[in-house]
Each structure stands twice: as C-alpha cells, then as structure tokens.
Write an enzyme that holds these catalytic residues in place. Sequence first.
Site, PDB file in Angstrom:
ATOM      1  N   LYS A 194      66.276  17.312  26.298  1.00  0.00           N
ATOM      2  CA  LYS A 194      66.229  18.113  25.130  1.00  0.00           C
ATOM      3  C   LYS A 194      67.986  18.489  24.757  1.00  0.00           C
ATOM      4  O   LYS A 194      68.563  18.586  25.463  1.00  0.00           O
ATOM      5  CB  LYS A 194      65.736  19.523  25.543  1.00  0.00           C
ATOM      6  CG  LYS A 194      64.462  19.249  26.225  1.00  0.00           C
ATOM      7  CD  LYS A 194      63.585  19.039  24.954  1.00  0.00           C
ATOM      8  CE  LYS A 194      61.825  18.914  25.251  1.00  0.00           C
ATOM      9  NZ  LYS A 194      61.026  18.881  24.307  1.00  0.00           N
ATOM     10  N   ASP A 222      65.594  15.252  22.212  1.00  0.00           N
ATOM     11  CA  ASP A 222      64.736  16.194  21.325  1.00  0.00           C
ATOM     12  C   ASP A 222      65.185  17.287  20.820  1.00  0.00           C
ATOM     13  O   ASP A 222      65.674  18.174  21.902  1.00  0.00           O
ATOM     14  CB  ASP A 222      63.413  16.266  22.166  1.00  0.00           C
ATOM     15  CG  ASP A 222      62.297  16.971  21.611  1.00  0.00           C
ATOM     16  OD1 ASP A 222      62.511  17.292  20.039  1.00  0.00           O
ATOM     17  OD2 ASP A 222      61.232  17.250  22.011  1.00  0.00           O
ATOM     18  N   GLU A 270      63.857  13.244  18.013  1.00  0.00           N
ATOM     19  CA  GLU A 270      62.769  13.788  17.930  1.00  0.00           C
ATOM     20  C   GLU A 270      62.944  15.166  17.236  1.00  0.00           C
ATOM     21  O   GLU A 270      63.641  16.046  17.549  1.00  0.00           O
ATOM     22  CB  GLU A 270      62.035  13.920  19.358  1.00  0.00           C
ATOM     23  CG  GLU A 270      60.399  14.429  19.297  1.00  0.00           C
ATOM     24  CD  GLU A 270      59.978  14.264  20.471  1.00  0.00           C
ATOM     25  OE1 GLU A 270      59.156  15.147  20.820  1.00  0.00           O
ATOM     26  OE2 GLU A 270      60.434  13.494  21.372  1.00  0.00           O
ATOM     27  N   GLU A 295      54.532  16.340  16.745  1.00  0.00           N
ATOM     28  CA  GLU A 295      54.006  17.117  17.688  1.00  0.00           C
ATOM     29  C   GLU A 295      53.550  18.784  17.112  1.00  0.00           C
ATOM     30  O   GLU A 295      52.530  19.223  17.540  1.00  0.00           O
ATOM     31  CB  GLU A 295      54.694  17.601  19.067  1.00  0.00           C
ATOM     32  CG  GLU A 295      56.144  18.332  18.761  1.00  0.00           C
ATOM     33  CD  GLU A 295      56.697  18.524  20.217  1.00  0.00           C
ATOM     34  OE1 GLU A 295      56.527  19.675  20.605  1.00  0.00           O
ATOM     35  OE2 GLU A 295      57.389  17.604  20.535  1.00  0.00           O
ATOM     36  N   ASP A 315      49.551  14.784  18.485  1.00  0.00           N
ATOM     37  CA  ASP A 315      49.426  15.827  19.451  1.00  0.00           C
ATOM     38  C   ASP A 315      47.839  16.019  19.731  1.00  0.00           C
ATOM     39  O   ASP A 315      47.265  16.088  18.694  1.00  0.00           O
ATOM     40  CB  ASP A 315      50.025  17.051  19.127  1.00  0.00           C
ATOM     41  CG  ASP A 315      50.098  18.224  20.345  1.00  0.00           C
ATOM     42  OD1 ASP A 315      49.075  18.776  20.422  1.00  0.00           O
ATOM     43  OD2 ASP A 315      51.020  18.114  21.201  1.00  0.00           O
ATOM     44  N   HIS A 343      53.113  12.825  21.750  1.00  0.00           N
ATOM     45  CA  HIS A 343      53.599  13.890  22.429  1.00  0.00           C
ATOM     46  C   HIS A 343      52.472  14.480  23.707  1.00  0.00           C
ATOM     47  O   HIS A 343      51.596  14.350  23.660  1.00  0.00           O
ATOM     48  CB  HIS A 343      53.774  15.292  21.529  1.00  0.00           C
ATOM     49  CG  HIS A 343      53.892  16.261  22.355  1.00  0.00           C
ATOM     50  ND1 HIS A 343      53.176  17.461  22.336  1.00  0.00           N
ATOM     51  CD2 HIS A 343      55.373  16.981  23.100  1.00  0.00           C
ATOM     52  CE1 HIS A 343      53.785  18.604  22.729  1.00  0.00           C
ATOM     53  NE2 HIS A 343      54.979  18.189  23.266  1.00  0.00           N
TER      54      HIS A 343
END
Length: 439
Positions: free
Chosen positions: A219, A247, A273, A299, A322, A349
């Site tokens: 992240k 992400d 992402e 997602e 998702d 995801h």
Amino acid sequence: MSQTVTEFEVHDIRFPTSEQLDGSDAMNPDPDYSAAYLVLRLDDGSEGHGFCFTIGRGNEVVAAAMEALRPYVIGRPAPLTAAGLATLHTDLTHDSQLRWLGPEKGVMHMAAGAVVNAAWDLAATRAGLPVWEFLAAMTPEELVGLVDFRYLTDVLTRDEALAILRAAEPGRAERAARLRERGYPAYTTSPGWLGYPDEKLVRLAKEAVADGFGQIKLKVGGDIDDDVRRMKLARAAVGPSVRIAVDANQRWDVDDAVRWMTALAPYEPHWIEEPTSPDDVLGHAAVRAGQPVKVATGEHVANRVVFKQLLQAGAVDFVQIDAARVAGVNENVAILLLAAKYGVPVCPHAGGVGLCELVQHLAMFDYVAVSGSWEDRVIEYVDHLHEHFTDPAVVVGGRYTAPRAPGFSARMLPASIAAHSYPHGPVWQARRTAPEVSR
C-alpha cells in the site's frame, strides 16, 4: 416439495481488524472488515449464502438495502438453472424504483449482488458442484444468457460473446484438469499494509517469497518519501525476480500519481492500483500515459459500463474484478467477456472477509471457459479471517487450490456469525467502551 424460498435472513457481521491495522491503507486507515451477510433457505432445507463486503460503519446500510430485495425472493421458486439465475439478476437490477437509487451502482447494486451470489451458492450446491465448475459446465448459449448486454453492444455484442466462449470450449476439460492439479497463481498483500512498521514489512515479504509467492503488494500514498523507503526495503527483501505491485487506494489526483510513480519506478513496481478516483476513466488513461508503470483498477468500479469505458479508453493494463462490488456473478461474467474482447488480463481483488473465497471461482471459470489463459493473471490473497468459513480458500506454494466443495465457498460458520454479529455479539459487547459505542 416445490423448492420455494421460505427464509431470507440478513446479518450484520463485523471483525475488529482495525485493532491490528490489518487492511490499513492511505484512504482507509482503520478498517473493520465486515459483511452484510445473507442466508436463503428453501422449504426443503437447502441453503444459499452470500454477502457484501464493507469495512465497518455503513454495513447496516447495505444490510437494509438487502432487506429491500426480500419481496423478489421470498415465496418464489428457487433459481437453480442458468435461466432462473438470469431472471433473478434482471429482476433485481431492473426494478424501476430501486434502480433510481443508482442506477446500477452503489449500495443498492451491491445488495443485489449479494442476493444474486447467494442464489448462485444455492444453485451450485444443489448441483453438487463448486461455482467455478457449475459455470464452466454451462453451454456458451447459457452463459451469454446470463449477461445484461444493455449499454455494452457498441463494443461487445451477444454474437461476439458467443464467439469468445465457443473458441474456448474445446479446451475446457484439459484446463479444468490442469487447474485441479496445479492450482491458480496468487499474490499476497499481507506484507504491505500501510500501518505496518518497516520490520514487519520486511519480515512478511521474505516469508511470502519463502511460501512460494512470485508477487507481493504494498500500500502506498501516505507520504512519498516513506513510500520510496518502503519500496526500497521491499525490493531488497524479495530480490529482483519477485514482482511488487503497489496500491494507492484512490488517494491521488492525476499529477500526484504521475509524480509519485515516477519516484517509485526505479524499484520496478509491477503495477499501480487505483491511482485515482475509480470513476475517472480519463484520469486513469492519463496516469497510464504519464509514467512507466502499468495501471490496474476495478475493486471499486461500480458496474460493467465503467469497465467497458476503461477498456475503450486504453486506461488499464489489468482488470481487477471484485466478487461483491457489482451485481454478482452475472455482471462479473459480462466483465470477464469484455476483458477477453480487449485481451486484458483479469487479476481479481480479494482480501477483505470472504472475498478470496468468492473470487477464486470467477478467476478459475475465466481460465477454463473464457480467456483460456492464466498468463499475467494472479488472484490477490490475504491470509486472515479464512477460519470463519466452512470451505476456506487454500493457497499452497503461491497458488490457489481449486475448490472441490459444492457452492460458492461463501458459508460462514454459525459460531462466527453469532460471535461477530454487530452490535450485540459477544465480540462487540466486550468492546463497548465509551469510544466504541459510537463506532
């Protein structure tokens, strides 16, 4: 008996994952992984289970939206065939008054997806097959019948979809056998939560490689200098041959995304992402054109129409479906067909609570019956909360084991439902201190 749906049981289930910062990222610093959870029961005792994933507050809103769909299910024949599942999906998403709340996006659309997914769990369980096999056993005509082609026909017609499915049909049995033998490629986000200290990031990244993962994810988006430091540590921990995706969870404007990813590019991120708003198709295209890292998103994409536009605009290198964001299996079949039309890999995801369990079926169906490929395709894996399910996702050597139990792997253990029901379950009663009451 007549196989009529007699019970529609909704639960607000929450797990206090914010206490350990599991799931933390630049936009969601304190998630409590949650599920607005549905059980359908027939008069013969059969059950179907489905849910929407949320991160805590607002889970009760999704549960209320699911309750609004009760009249479409209770007292009606169970949808156990492709035709019945197509009719249910259309009924739920085409209600003119409920559709006004979207249309076809947001809480109401997610609630419809939970009901649709519960129906798929029920139908596949009754057929004695896991959902991926149940889907892959359908004819191309049955599969196309699941899809709502409204708004898609400028890029994907019914005949084009049939051609894609018919082209994949001859190799289905061989690919299904290979899937059962080898499993499906996975990557792990477990090392990369933004709230984790550097030592934990490095330790978990090394453990992921030792466990057989060829890709991890970090992240990013809090602070550019921190992210460069963390990316450098992760690259040193895993070596040059392991992919590291990053992400941003929608944190940036376009210029910020380009600047940030230019700074991270020397450490060879595999993709960025959700670099910006999931609704900003042209923003994603600009990020893709403005820096060297490939772009992934999906997602939080609301429906098949936005996926269509992302592909039309050349805005994504990876489509991330998702299982619980759009209106269930049916709409995800549409998105898989769109991705196949454009030749863009689908990398679902997962994580959350129960998302790994669900989305593995969709990716495996895609491999067997739609794209026919797992090249450049991986399913996200996060190693927590699986113990609450009767048929948990299993990853061995960095690959998802193909589910064999009938259904959608969505069934939560009764003890877990009871313990984590909000706000009266014992897990939450124990936490009802003054700060928690307003949670």
